[in-house]
Design an enzyme around this catalytic site. Structure first.
Site, short mmCIF file in Angstrom:
data_model
loop_
_atom_site.label_atom_id
_atom_site.label_comp_id
_atom_site.label_asym_id
_atom_site.label_seq_id
_atom_site.Cartn_x
_atom_site.Cartn_y
_atom_site.Cartn_z
N ARG A 57 39.63 40.81 44.98
CA ARG A 57 40.14 42.12 44.54
C ARG A 57 39.62 43.24 45.44
O ARG A 57 40.35 44.17 45.79
CB ARG A 57 39.77 42.40 43.09
N ASP A 107 41.51 36.92 39.92
CA ASP A 107 40.34 36.80 39.05
C ASP A 107 39.02 36.88 39.82
O ASP A 107 37.96 36.86 39.22
CB ASP A 107 40.38 35.48 38.27
N CYS A 108 39.08 36.96 41.14
CA CYS A 108 37.89 36.97 41.99
C CYS A 108 37.56 38.39 42.43
O CYS A 108 38.40 39.08 43.03
CB CYS A 108 38.14 36.09 43.21
N GLY A 109 36.34 38.84 42.15
CA GLY A 109 35.92 40.19 42.53
C GLY A 109 35.97 40.43 44.04
O GLY A 109 36.38 41.50 44.49
N ASN A 122 43.17 35.64 44.91
CA ASN A 122 42.93 35.20 43.54
C ASN A 122 42.59 36.46 42.75
O ASN A 122 41.50 37.03 42.93
CB ASN A 122 41.79 34.19 43.47
#
Length: 140
Positions: free
Chosen positions: A15, A10-12, A8
């Site tokens: 990433r 958008d997920c730290g 995802n």
């Protein structure tokens, strides 16, 4: 080494896990599961390989899990799985698959156990904690 990350962007944590994989010298296959969704067989296979069931793989924070009543202990694993198929955001991430195994990589340093070669340091997790120092030693 072939690596697949169910990611995802958008997920730290997701990433950071991707960055750790890339730092090890591997460009993984990236599956944006929010775009592609899940199949029942796919989720069941990933969960079985990772030693999970739907309940511990359920994303609780910043997901509709509570609104949907999925946190109630009376909700069955099958009901959670069905909800995950309908709303992919309910699956916690990232899930990483390598020849060394499958794992839900939360926290991100969980991915280190799946890599053949550790990345060079220094390397940090999403909260700023060092996980590999300047000399390449794993700290967590």
């Amino acid at each position: 080494m072939s690596i697949v990350i169910h990611h995802n962007p958008d997920c730290g944590t997701s990433r950071n896990t991707l960055a750790i994989i890339r730092a090890s010298g591997i460009e993984p296959t990236i599956i944006d599961y929010l775009q592609t969704g899940w199949t029942r067989q796919q989720l069941q296979g990933l969960f079985a390989a990772a030693g999970l069931t739907p309940r511990p793989a359920l994303r609780i924070s910043r997901s509709p899990a509570e609104e949907l009543g999925l946190l109630d202990p009376a909700v069955s694993e099958e009901q959670i799985l069905e909800a995950m198929l309908q709303q992919p955001i309910l699956v916690n991430r990232p899930i990483v698959c390598t020849p060394r195994g499958v794992r839900l990589c939360r926290p991100s340093e969980q991915v280190l156990d799946l890599l053949e070669t550790l990345p060079a340091g220094p390397l940090y997790k999403e909260d700023g904690q060092m996980i590999i120092n300047e000399t390449g030693d794993r700290l967590v």
